[in-house]
Design a protein around this motif. Structure first.
Motif, PDB file in Angstrom:
ATOM      1  N   ASP A  90      32.823  31.924  48.857  1.00 31.40           N
ATOM      2  CA  ASP A  90      34.164  31.324  48.828  1.00 31.40           C
ATOM      3  C   ASP A  90      34.619  31.007  50.253  1.00 31.40           C
ATOM      4  O   ASP A  90      34.505  31.840  51.147  1.00 31.40           O
ATOM      5  N   TRP A 120      38.530  36.045  36.904  1.00 27.78           N
ATOM      6  CA  TRP A 120      38.214  36.109  38.333  1.00 27.78           C
ATOM      7  C   TRP A 120      39.194  37.123  38.931  1.00 27.78           C
ATOM      8  O   TRP A 120      40.408  36.922  38.833  1.00 27.78           O
ATOM      9  N   LEU A 135      40.525  27.196  43.432  1.00 29.46           N
ATOM     10  CA  LEU A 135      41.666  27.991  42.979  1.00 29.46           C
ATOM     11  C   LEU A 135      42.890  27.106  42.839  1.00 29.46           C
ATOM     12  O   LEU A 135      43.171  26.291  43.725  1.00 29.46           O
ATOM     13  N   GLU A 144      51.055  36.685  39.863  1.00 28.51           N
ATOM     14  CA  GLU A 144      50.826  38.128  40.005  1.00 28.51           C
ATOM     15  C   GLU A 144      49.727  38.427  41.001  1.00 28.51           C
ATOM     16  O   GLU A 144      49.533  39.565  41.417  1.00 28.51           O
ATOM     17  N   ALA A 145      48.956  37.400  41.328  1.00 26.09           N
ATOM     18  CA  ALA A 145      47.702  37.590  42.079  1.00 26.09           C
ATOM     19  C   ALA A 145      47.908  38.156  43.474  1.00 26.09           C
ATOM     20  O   ALA A 145      48.927  37.903  44.117  1.00 26.09           O
ATOM     21  N   GLY A 146      46.908  38.896  43.944  1.00 25.70           N
ATOM     22  CA  GLY A 146      46.865  39.290  45.339  1.00 25.70           C
ATOM     23  C   GLY A 146      46.408  38.103  46.170  1.00 25.70           C
ATOM     24  O   GLY A 146      45.693  37.229  45.688  1.00 25.70           O
ATOM     25  N   GLY A 172      46.563  39.348  38.412  1.00 26.76           N
ATOM     26  CA  GLY A 172      47.045  40.521  37.676  1.00 26.76           C
ATOM     27  C   GLY A 172      46.017  41.154  36.764  1.00 26.76           C
ATOM     28  O   GLY A 172      46.295  42.177  36.134  1.00 26.76           O
ATOM     29  N   ILE A 173      44.823  40.558  36.646  1.00 28.87           N
ATOM     30  CA  ILE A 173      43.835  41.078  35.684  1.00 28.87           C
ATOM     31  C   ILE A 173      43.049  42.234  36.313  1.00 28.87           C
ATOM     32  O   ILE A 173      42.347  42.051  37.309  1.00 28.87           O
ATOM     33  N   ALA A 208      45.078  30.820  39.010  1.00 28.83           N
ATOM     34  CA  ALA A 208      45.653  32.094  39.462  1.00 28.83           C
ATOM     35  C   ALA A 208      47.166  32.100  39.314  1.00 28.83           C
ATOM     36  O   ALA A 208      47.859  31.264  39.895  1.00 28.83           O
TER      37      ALA A 208
HETATM   38  C1  LIG Z   1      42.504  41.119  49.685  1.00 23.63           C
HETATM   39  C2  LIG Z   1      42.456  39.743  49.123  1.00 23.63           C
HETATM   40  C3  LIG Z   1      41.986  38.693  49.894  1.00 23.63           C
HETATM   41  C4  LIG Z   1      41.871  37.420  49.351  1.00 23.63           C
HETATM   42  N1  LIG Z   1      41.349  36.418  50.110  1.00 23.63           N
HETATM   43  C5  LIG Z   1      41.002  35.261  49.495  1.00 23.63           C
HETATM   44  C6  LIG Z   1      40.201  34.294  50.159  1.00 23.63           C
HETATM   45  O1  LIG Z   1      39.839  34.442  51.332  1.00 23.63           O
HETATM   46  N2  LIG Z   1      39.826  33.202  49.470  1.00 23.63           N
HETATM   47  C7  LIG Z   1      40.183  33.030  48.149  1.00 23.63           C
HETATM   48  O2  LIG Z   1      39.751  32.063  47.538  1.00 23.63           O
HETATM   49  N3  LIG Z   1      40.974  33.889  47.517  1.00 23.63           N
HETATM   50  C8  LIG Z   1      41.364  35.016  48.142  1.00 23.63           C
HETATM   51  N4  LIG Z   1      42.088  35.940  47.454  1.00 23.63           N
HETATM   52  C9  LIG Z   1      42.570  35.629  46.090  1.00 23.63           C
HETATM   53  C10 LIG Z   1      41.510  35.911  45.022  1.00 23.63           C
HETATM   54  O3  LIG Z   1      40.495  34.949  45.074  1.00 23.63           O
HETATM   55  C11 LIG Z   1      42.110  35.885  43.622  1.00 23.63           C
HETATM   56  O4  LIG Z   1      42.717  34.648  43.374  1.00 23.63           O
HETATM   57  C12 LIG Z   1      43.138  36.946  43.334  1.00 23.63           C
HETATM   58  O5  LIG Z   1      42.756  38.157  43.921  1.00 23.63           O
HETATM   59  C13 LIG Z   1      43.306  37.118  41.828  1.00 23.63           C
HETATM   60  O6  LIG Z   1      44.364  37.957  41.511  1.00 23.63           O
HETATM   61  P1  LIG Z   1      44.242  39.556  41.512  1.00 23.63           P
HETATM   62  O7  LIG Z   1      44.314  39.936  42.942  1.00 23.63           O
HETATM   63  O8  LIG Z   1      45.438  39.987  40.752  1.00 23.63           O
HETATM   64  O9  LIG Z   1      42.944  39.933  40.886  1.00 23.63           O
HETATM   65  C14 LIG Z   1      42.265  37.204  47.998  1.00 23.63           C
HETATM   66  C15 LIG Z   1      42.772  38.258  47.244  1.00 23.63           C
HETATM   67  C16 LIG Z   1      42.885  39.520  47.775  1.00 23.63           C
HETATM   68  C17 LIG Z   1      43.436  40.628  46.922  1.00 23.63           C
END
Ligand SMILES: Cc1cc2nc3c(=O)[nH]c(=O)nc-3n(C[C@H](O)[C@H](O)[C@H](O)COP(=O)(O)O)c2cc1C
Length: 381
Positions: free
Chosen positions: A67, A249, A171, A195-197, A230-231, A192
Motif C-alpha cells: 500500500d 479490510w 481507499l 469509524e476507521a483508524g 471499525g471492523i 472505509a
Molecule cells: C495505524 C494506522 C495507519 C494507517 N496508515 C495507512 C496508510 O499508510 N495507508 C493506507 O492506505 N491506510 C492507512 N490506514 C487506514 C487503513 O488502511 C484502514 O482504512 C483502516 O485502518 C480501517 O479501519 P480500522 O482501523 O477501523 O480497521 C492506517 C490505519 C491505521 C490504524
C-alpha cells in the motif's frame, strides 16, 4: 476457499485483509489464510526492498500486497521536492505550539528541528515520481495487490498493475469517490467509514457500504468492495458482507497483536480504551484522520490551537514531536506517557485482549461462522 470474488482475485481462503506497517503482521495474516498488505508510505525504495525481502522469505509462498499513499492534493505538488523549502513553509506559530505542548509535559524540545527533515520520505512518496520508484521496487516482488490510500491512483500505478496482472485497490470514504475510482479503472474498492483508524471520511461504515454498493449497481459496475472502518470481529465482517461487501479490510485490530511494533505504552492504552476514546482530527497530517485521544490531540482541538497546515506540512509539525513522545514514553517519562497516541479507529473499544495476528484471523473465522448461524436461526420455524 470462501466463494467471494476477493478470494478468487487474490488467491486467498478467507477475504480478510490486514493493512499494517509491520512486516510480521503482514506475513502472519497471509499465512493464516487472509492477506497482509504492507503499508510502505514512509519507506525509501531500498528500505521497501528490505522489508519485502523479509516478507517474501517468511510468508510460505502465500499472497501479500503493498500500500502506498499518493494523494491528488498536497502542498508542493508539481514542484521539485526540496525539504528545506518545505521546512521554511512551516509557520513559527505551529512549531511553537507543538513545542509548547511538549514543554507543558516536561519534555525538552531541542531535538525537534533535527528530526523535522526526516519527514522528507513521506513527502517524497506523496509525489507521483516518488511513488513510481516505490512502485518499481514493489513490482520486483510477486505481490498480489497494490493499494493507494488517498484519491484516485496515479496513472502509473494503474498501468503497472495492468502490466503485471496485479489488481489495484483504492481507499474511498465517500460514494462519489467510489464512482470516480471505478471510472478510473480501479479493480477493488476499500470502502472505509468514519469509524476507521487513520485517514477517513465522516460517513459511517453502516451507511457507506450499502450506499457504495447501490451506486455501483446503478452504473453497472461489479467492482468488489472491501468493507473497512471499525471492523474488529468476524461478526462485523459478516454484517458488512450482508450489506454488499465481498470481504473486509482492517487496520486497527492488528495494532494490539503480539507481532505489531506499536509502542507498548500505546498498546496498553488501546487495550484499555473504549470506543469513545478516539478523535477524528486534522492535527496529525493535515487531512482528517482518526487517532487515540490524548492531551496531545486535545491541545490541537482546543480553541486557541492553530489551524492545521496542508499535507505534508502538518506532518512535519506533528511527527518530530510525536516521535520524541514515543521514545520518552517507552523510557517511562510520565508526561510523554500521557501524551502518547497513535492512529486507531473506534473499534478500539472491542480490542480488549492481546492476541497474535494468526489468532485474530482464526477468531474472525469463528465469529463469522457464528454470525452466519445466528442469522440462519432466525429463519427456522
Ligand atoms: C495505524 C494506522 C495507519 C494507517 N496508515 C495507512 C496508510 O499508510 N495507508 C493506507 O492506505 N491506510 C492507512 N490506514 C487506514 C487503513 O488502511 C484502514 O482504512 C483502516 O485502518 C480501517 O479501519 P480500522 O482501523 O477501523 O480497521 C492506517 C490505519 C491505521 C490504524
Amino acid at each position: 476457499m470462501m466463494n467471494s470474488p476477493i478470494c478468487s482475485m487474490l488467491d486467498i481462503d478467507f477475504p480478510l485483509l490486514a493493512f499494517s506497517h509491520c512486516r510480521d503482521v503482514v506475513a502472519a495474516v497471509s499465512k493464516a489464510g487472509g492477506m497482509g498488505v504492507f503499508g510502505a508510505v514512509n519507506l525509501s525504495p531500498d528500505r521497501l526492498r528490505e522489508e519485502l525481502d523479509w516478507i517474501d522469505a517468511h510468508v510460505d509462498g502465500k499472497p501479500y500486497g503493498v500500500d502506498l499513499i499518493v494523494p491528488n492534493k498536497f502542498a508542493g505538488k508539481g514542484e521539485r521536492l526540496d525539504t528545506g523549502k518545505l521546512i521554511d513553509a512551516i509557520p513559527e506559530g505551529h512549531k511553537d505550539f507543538a513545542a509548547g505542548i511538549l514543554q507543558d509535559h516536561d519534555i525538552a524540545t531541542g531535538d525537534l528541528e533535527k528530526t523535522r527533515g526526516m519527514s522528507a520520505n513521506f513527502a517524497r512518496n506523496l509525489r507521483e515520481e516518488g511513488a513510481a520508484t516505490s512502485l518499481e521496487a514493489a513490482f520486483e516482488y510477486p505481490i498480489k495487490l497494490i493499494a493507494n490510500a488517498l484519491g484516485v491512483p496515479p496513472q502509473v500505478m494503474l498501468d503497472m498493475g495492468k502490466e503485471h496482472g496485479v489488481p489495484v485497490a483504492a481507499l474511498v470514504g465517500a460514494r462519489e469517490h467510489a464512482v470516480a475510482q471505478v471510472e478510473a479503472g480501479v479493480d477493488i474498492l476499500v470502502v472505509a467509514g468514519g469509524e476507521a483508524g487513520g485517514h477517513c471520511g465522516d460517513v459511517s461504515t453502516m451507511v457507506l457500504i450499502p450506499e457504495v454498493a447501490r451506486a455501483l449497481r446503478e452504473i453497472g459496475a461489479d467492482t468488489p468492495i472491501l468493507a473497512a472502518g471499525g471492523i474488529t470481529t468476524g461478526e462485523q465482517m459478516a454484517a458488512a458482507m450482508a450489506m454488499g461487501a465481498a470481504g473486509a479490510w482492517c487496520g486497527s485490530v492488528w495494532l494490539t497483536t503480539a507481532e505489531a511494533e506499536t509502542n507498548p505504552v500505546v498498546k496498553d492504552k488501546m487495550l484499555a480504551a473504549t470506543s469513545r476514546d478516539t478523535v477524528r482530527s486534522r492535527s496529525r497530517t493535515g487531512k482528517p484522520s482518526r487517532q487515540l485521544r490524548s492531551p496531545w490531540t486535545d491541545a490541537w482541538e482546543a480553541k486557541d490551537a492553530p489551524d492545521p497546515l496542508p499535507m505534508p506540512l502538518q506532518s512535519m509539525v506533528s511527527e518530530p514531536a510525536l516521535r520524541q513522545i514515543d521514545k520518552l514514553s517507552q523510557g517511562g517519562h510520565a508526561g510523554a506517557k500521557k501524551l502518547a497516541t497513535y492512529w486507531v479507529g473506534q473499534g478500539v473499544g472491542l480490542m480488549n485482549e492481546p492476541m497474535s495476528s494468526g489468532q485474530v484471523v482464526q477468531q474472525f473465522k469463528q465469529d463469522f461462522a457464528d454470525a452466519f448461524e445466528r442469522l440462519s436461526n432466525f429463519f427456522e420455524v
